[in-house]
Design a protein around this motif. Structure first.
Motif, PDB file in Angstrom:
ATOM      1  N   PRO A 151       0.797  -1.235   0.000  1.00  0.00           N
ATOM      2  CA  PRO A 151       0.000   0.000   0.000  1.00  0.00           C
ATOM      3  C   PRO A 151       0.825   1.279   0.000  1.00  0.00           C
ATOM      4  O   PRO A 151       0.461   2.264  -0.647  1.00  0.00           O
ATOM      5  CB  PRO A 151      -0.855  -0.122   1.274  1.00  0.00           C
ATOM      6  N   TYR A 160       0.320  -2.505  -6.440  1.00  0.00           N
ATOM      7  CA  TYR A 160      -1.084  -2.332  -6.043  1.00  0.00           C
ATOM      8  C   TYR A 160      -1.217  -2.246  -4.527  1.00  0.00           C
ATOM      9  O   TYR A 160      -0.393  -2.780  -3.780  1.00  0.00           O
ATOM     10  CB  TYR A 160      -1.939  -3.477  -6.577  1.00  0.00           C
ATOM     11  N   GLU A 161      -2.281  -1.578  -4.104  1.00  0.00           N
ATOM     12  CA  GLU A 161      -2.513  -1.356  -2.681  1.00  0.00           C
ATOM     13  C   GLU A 161      -2.928  -2.627  -1.960  1.00  0.00           C
ATOM     14  O   GLU A 161      -2.596  -2.832  -0.796  1.00  0.00           O
ATOM     15  CB  GLU A 161      -3.599  -0.290  -2.498  1.00  0.00           C
ATOM     16  N   SER A 162      -3.674  -3.487  -2.626  1.00  0.00           N
ATOM     17  CA  SER A 162      -4.209  -4.693  -1.987  1.00  0.00           C
ATOM     18  C   SER A 162      -4.392  -5.791  -3.014  1.00  0.00           C
ATOM     19  O   SER A 162      -4.350  -5.562  -4.228  1.00  0.00           O
ATOM     20  CB  SER A 162      -5.557  -4.382  -1.325  1.00  0.00           C
ATOM     21  N   GLU A 210      -7.176  -7.289  -3.516  1.00  0.00           N
ATOM     22  CA  GLU A 210      -8.461  -7.019  -4.170  1.00  0.00           C
ATOM     23  C   GLU A 210      -8.310  -6.036  -5.320  1.00  0.00           C
ATOM     24  O   GLU A 210      -8.888  -6.225  -6.400  1.00  0.00           O
ATOM     25  CB  GLU A 210      -9.471  -6.492  -3.145  1.00  0.00           C
ATOM     26  N   SER A 211      -7.522  -4.966  -5.101  1.00  0.00           N
ATOM     27  CA  SER A 211      -7.340  -3.980  -6.169  1.00  0.00           C
ATOM     28  C   SER A 211      -6.568  -4.567  -7.341  1.00  0.00           C
ATOM     29  O   SER A 211      -6.833  -4.259  -8.499  1.00  0.00           O
ATOM     30  CB  SER A 211      -6.632  -2.729  -5.633  1.00  0.00           C
ATOM     31  N   ALA A 212      -5.626  -5.456  -7.060  1.00  0.00           N
ATOM     32  CA  ALA A 212      -4.868  -6.104  -8.131  1.00  0.00           C
ATOM     33  C   ALA A 212      -5.754  -7.061  -8.919  1.00  0.00           C
ATOM     34  O   ALA A 212      -5.692  -7.129 -10.151  1.00  0.00           O
ATOM     35  CB  ALA A 212      -3.680  -6.859  -7.547  1.00  0.00           C
ATOM     36  N   SER A 235      -8.963  -6.923  -9.299  1.00  0.00           N
ATOM     37  CA  SER A 235     -10.045  -6.246 -10.018  1.00  0.00           C
ATOM     38  C   SER A 235      -9.550  -5.387 -11.185  1.00  0.00           C
ATOM     39  O   SER A 235     -10.347  -4.905 -11.987  1.00  0.00           O
ATOM     40  CB  SER A 235     -10.855  -5.375  -9.058  1.00  0.00           C
ATOM     41  N   ALA A 236      -8.237  -5.194 -11.287  1.00  0.00           N
ATOM     42  CA  ALA A 236      -7.679  -4.377 -12.373  1.00  0.00           C
ATOM     43  C   ALA A 236      -7.805  -5.123 -13.701  1.00  0.00           C
ATOM     44  O   ALA A 236      -7.338  -6.255 -13.829  1.00  0.00           O
ATOM     45  CB  ALA A 236      -6.220  -4.049 -12.082  1.00  0.00           C
ATOM     46  N   GLU A 279      -8.002 -12.815   2.390  1.00  0.00           N
ATOM     47  CA  GLU A 279      -8.241 -11.995   1.200  1.00  0.00           C
ATOM     48  C   GLU A 279      -7.991 -12.810  -0.067  1.00  0.00           C
ATOM     49  O   GLU A 279      -8.710 -12.671  -1.057  1.00  0.00           O
ATOM     50  CB  GLU A 279      -7.351 -10.757   1.230  1.00  0.00           C
TER      51      GLU A 279
END
Length: 205
Positions: free
Chosen positions: A102, A117-119, A121-123, A125-126, A150
């Motif tokens: 993060p 990526y921050e998390s 989940e963000s990776a 969903s990209a 996660e």
């Protein structure tokens, strides 16, 4: 014989010194005895935790041969950090590695050619990223569980807890969710040991 600083033989060698301190400096004995008890407890817990989860070559082979994309939690831009070396080496082996950190993500850092990526989940969903197969965790044991959870949530195939990282309960949650799990190990060690140099296209569905 064990060479671990908290191993039982090492602790037993301290008993004569503790006895001497007890007779001549009782207050100091109390402090040293409490430290000794703590060290013994930690050493015993460490050995118990390691024995409570056993990696298998079958699972390691399956992970390393079928994985194509790795999300690496705890990525570092410091070349002296193990996570930095592992990331670049996994890339050389043919894996795509997505770094997760993060702090670095807020700085828009590009690490070994990859956006940080921050998390997880963000990776995941990209849209520019392929689906994540394996999550490689470089965090303290007490922090690893949240990343395992996660990883389960985003639907990866496996979780890999690096050398020194053990969370048996998290490993159970992962396997019960259908994930492969390895802990207290490093793919850069296990791969060569098993003769695996990277993804095996013949094993990938």
């Amino acid at each position: 014989a064990s060479t671990h600083p908290l191993s039982t033989p090492s602790l037993l060698l301290q008993i004569p010194a503790l006895c001497f301190t007890y007779h001549h400096r009782p207050r100091l004995f109390s402090i040293r005895f409490m430290r000794w008890r703590f060290a013994f407890a930690v050493g015993t817990l460490s050995r118990f935790s390691s024995m409570a989860f056993k990696n298998t070559d079958e699972v390691i082979r399956r992970i390393m041969k079928t994985t194509q994309t790795v999300a690496l939690v705890g990525a570092s831009k410091n070349p002296e950090r193990p996570s930095n070396h592992v990331m670049s080496t996994l890339q050389m082996m043919g894996y795509k590695v997505i770094p997760i950190n993060p702090g670095l993500a807020k700085q828009n850092v590009i690490l070994h050619g990859e956006k940080v990526y921050e998390s997880l989940e963000s990776a995941a969903s990209a849209s520019e990223n392929p689906s994540i197969d394996m999550v490689d965790i470089f965090r303290r044991s007490q922090e690893a569980g949240q990343f395992v959870d996660e990883a389960i949530k985003i639907g990866v195939k496996s979780v890999w807890l690096q050398v020194g990282v053990v969370d048996v309960e998290a490993g159970i949650r992962a396997t019960e969710a259908g994930l492969d799990c390895v802990m207290n190990a490093c793919p850069l060690i296990e791969g060569p040991r098993l003769g695996i140099s990277g993804p095996d296209q013949s094993c990938i569905p």
